[in-house]
Design an enzyme around this catalytic site. Sequence first.
Site, PDB file in Angstrom:
ATOM      1  N   ARG A   1       0.820  -1.219   0.000  1.00  0.00           N
ATOM      2  CA  ARG A   1       0.000   0.000   0.000  1.00  0.00           C
ATOM      3  C   ARG A   1       0.853   1.268   0.000  1.00  0.00           C
ATOM      4  O   ARG A   1       0.424   2.295  -0.529  1.00  0.00           O
ATOM      5  CB  ARG A   1      -0.953   0.002   1.194  1.00  0.00           C
ATOM      6  CG  ARG A   1      -2.135  -0.913   0.949  1.00  0.00           C
ATOM      7  CD  ARG A   1      -3.141  -0.831   2.045  1.00  0.00           C
ATOM      8  NE  ARG A   1      -4.410  -1.393   1.591  1.00  0.00           N
ATOM      9  CZ  ARG A   1      -5.385  -1.793   2.393  1.00  0.00           C
ATOM     10  NH1 ARG A   1      -5.243  -1.682   3.694  1.00  0.00           N
ATOM     11  NH2 ARG A   1      -6.500  -2.278   1.893  1.00  0.00           N
TER      12      ARG A   1
ATOM     13  N   LYS B   1     -17.169 -17.008   1.956  1.00  0.00           N
ATOM     14  CA  LYS B   1     -18.628 -16.825   1.961  1.00  0.00           C
ATOM     15  C   LYS B   1     -19.187 -16.299   0.650  1.00  0.00           C
ATOM     16  O   LYS B   1     -18.561 -15.475  -0.012  1.00  0.00           O
ATOM     17  CB  LYS B   1     -18.998 -15.813   3.056  1.00  0.00           C
ATOM     18  CG  LYS B   1     -18.813 -16.340   4.444  1.00  0.00           C
ATOM     19  CD  LYS B   1     -19.231 -15.271   5.431  1.00  0.00           C
ATOM     20  CE  LYS B   1     -19.269 -15.825   6.848  1.00  0.00           C
ATOM     21  NZ  LYS B   1     -19.654 -14.772   7.794  1.00  0.00           N
TER      22      LYS B   1
ATOM     23  N   GLY C   1      -7.945  -9.009  -0.192  1.00  0.00           N
ATOM     24  CA  GLY C   1      -6.700  -9.097   0.556  1.00  0.00           C
ATOM     25  C   GLY C   1      -6.130 -10.504   0.615  1.00  0.00           C
ATOM     26  O   GLY C   1      -4.917 -10.698   0.463  1.00  0.00           O
TER      27      GLY C   1
ATOM     28  N   GLY D   1     -12.505  -4.196   0.468  1.00  0.00           N
ATOM     29  CA  GLY D   1     -13.915  -3.817   0.428  1.00  0.00           C
ATOM     30  C   GLY D   1     -14.229  -2.903  -0.746  1.00  0.00           C
ATOM     31  O   GLY D   1     -15.240  -3.067  -1.426  1.00  0.00           O
TER      32      GLY D   1
HETATM   33  P1  ADP Z   1     -10.506 -12.194  -0.277  1.00  0.00           P
HETATM   34  O1  ADP Z   1      -9.888 -11.538   0.937  1.00  0.00           O
HETATM   35  O2  ADP Z   1      -9.505 -12.492  -1.333  1.00  0.00           O
HETATM   36  O3  ADP Z   1     -11.700 -11.440  -0.778  1.00  0.00           O
HETATM   37  P2  ADP Z   1     -12.138 -13.938   1.331  1.00  0.00           P
HETATM   38  O4  ADP Z   1     -11.848 -13.088   2.518  1.00  0.00           O
HETATM   39  O5  ADP Z   1     -13.497 -13.907   0.761  1.00  0.00           O
HETATM   40  O6  ADP Z   1     -11.057 -13.630   0.176  1.00  0.00           O
HETATM   41  O7  ADP Z   1     -11.846 -15.467   1.684  1.00  0.00           O
HETATM   42  C1  ADP Z   1     -10.594 -15.922   2.078  1.00  0.00           C
HETATM   43  C2  ADP Z   1     -10.695 -17.039   3.078  1.00  0.00           C
HETATM   44  O8  ADP Z   1     -11.512 -18.092   2.592  1.00  0.00           O
HETATM   45  C3  ADP Z   1      -9.348 -17.652   3.332  1.00  0.00           C
HETATM   46  O9  ADP Z   1      -8.941 -17.349   4.658  1.00  0.00           O
HETATM   47  C4  ADP Z   1      -9.569 -19.151   3.149  1.00  0.00           C
HETATM   48  O10 ADP Z   1      -8.976 -19.934   4.150  1.00  0.00           O
HETATM   49  C5  ADP Z   1     -11.071 -19.269   3.202  1.00  0.00           C
HETATM   50  N1  ADP Z   1     -11.546 -20.464   2.487  1.00  0.00           N
HETATM   51  C6  ADP Z   1     -11.391 -20.761   1.194  1.00  0.00           C
HETATM   52  N2  ADP Z   1     -11.894 -21.976   0.915  1.00  0.00           N
HETATM   53  C7  ADP Z   1     -12.391 -22.472   2.074  1.00  0.00           C
HETATM   54  C8  ADP Z   1     -13.050 -23.690   2.446  1.00  0.00           C
HETATM   55  N3  ADP Z   1     -13.294 -24.644   1.545  1.00  0.00           N
HETATM   56  N4  ADP Z   1     -13.413 -23.826   3.741  1.00  0.00           N
HETATM   57  C9  ADP Z   1     -13.162 -22.861   4.643  1.00  0.00           C
HETATM   58  N5  ADP Z   1     -12.570 -21.692   4.359  1.00  0.00           N
HETATM   59  C10 ADP Z   1     -12.175 -21.492   3.083  1.00  0.00           C
HETATM   60 MG    MG Z   2     -10.530 -11.493   3.010  1.00  0.00          MG
END
Ligand code: ADP
Ligand code: MG
Length: 388
Positions: free
Chosen positions: A18, A185, A338, A361
Amino acid sequence: MDYNVPLSPEGAVTDSIRVDSTLPTLNHLREAGARIILVSHLGRPKGTPDPRYSLAPVAQLLSRRLGADVPLLADPPGSDALMERVEAMEDGEVVLLENIRFLSGETENDPELGEALGRLGEVFLGDAFGAAHRAHASNVGAARAIRDRGGPAVAGFLMERELRFLREAVRDPARPFVAVLGGAKISGKIDVIEALLPQVDRLIVGGAMANTFFRALGLSTGASLVEEDRVAMAGELLERAGEKLLLPVDCVVATTLDAAADSRTVSRDGVGEGERIGDIGATSQELFSREVRGARTCLWNGPMGVFELAPFAEGTFAVARALAEATDAGAISVVGGGDSAAAAVAADVAERLTHISTGGGASLELLAGASLPGVDVLDQLGDEGGNE
Ligand code: ADP
Ligand code: MG
């Protein structure tokens, strides 16, 4: 600026992306002789000074990167002491104000704080993409105050870059346009799925997000993470998306998701009762990688599995490598989120990708088609400005 960087327990900056991403803006301004007053937040202090969230480590990092002392100024906007210090600045000098969230007016977008910030300068420059989805005093308030006095409010190079890749590349992509979504999610990303679906040629879904789709298909997911209240919605999306949406065909499962897990790969209809899905399987890796390699534009948000744990990292790394290969062959690759950015670094492909967003976000909101207050307030750039 968005200098909301991660710190180690000892207070060292553990990821400087950043800060480094703003260096083109800072160097350009310094060469032009500007006097630069940097404003940022760090963490979530409660509107009162808290040494754990001091920007001192960022001031030190900036001093090293710029090869010039960047003092941290603790006197608040509106104080005579700060005004005097700012009036004594020299051309090309850079100062950093202490964490703006030490003041409660920041997150409330208190007009008085916005005014006080606006009085510090003649030009507002917004480079805090990661904070642009919030209307706070340091972005919206200060920009308005300067505009009200007839001064310009412009985007920095980082802001411009983020908008180019997260807004324009998605609106008018080179095709095939492939989006890869994953992560924990669905619920936080429904608007993104809805907005991308009509735009993409392929929507690949992995991560725990896929589990909820599995349930909509009537598959059993054992003890996996599933959002029960989103199963119906996932079913509706499946129907609407038709062949565009690609789900994993196999998964890596274990009874516990930890670093020492005894994992096995099963077909997606073979998940045992007590088992948890931790990653996509090898066949899905190949399927997804082939799609990604064939893309001319590829957007990635959300890991394919629990990539932080070795037994469940390979699916995410395979997709990251495919993304780098596609980029080597001329595709535009954009990473939002992130954790996905961290995964690209862990997979050792970050430098090969076109753009890794500095905003979590904010990037999701932009991808979902929302307008960002910290962008709208800038001359020419906002959706409302009509000057696309
Ligand atoms: P980003 O920050 O890239 O937007 P998210 O915050 O939505 O991504 O999701 C990241 C998290 O999702 C990671 O910490 C990862 O461990 C979790 N994750 C991915 N696949 C699974 C799974 N099958 N079961 C539980 N957690 C998961
Ligand atoms: Mg995340």
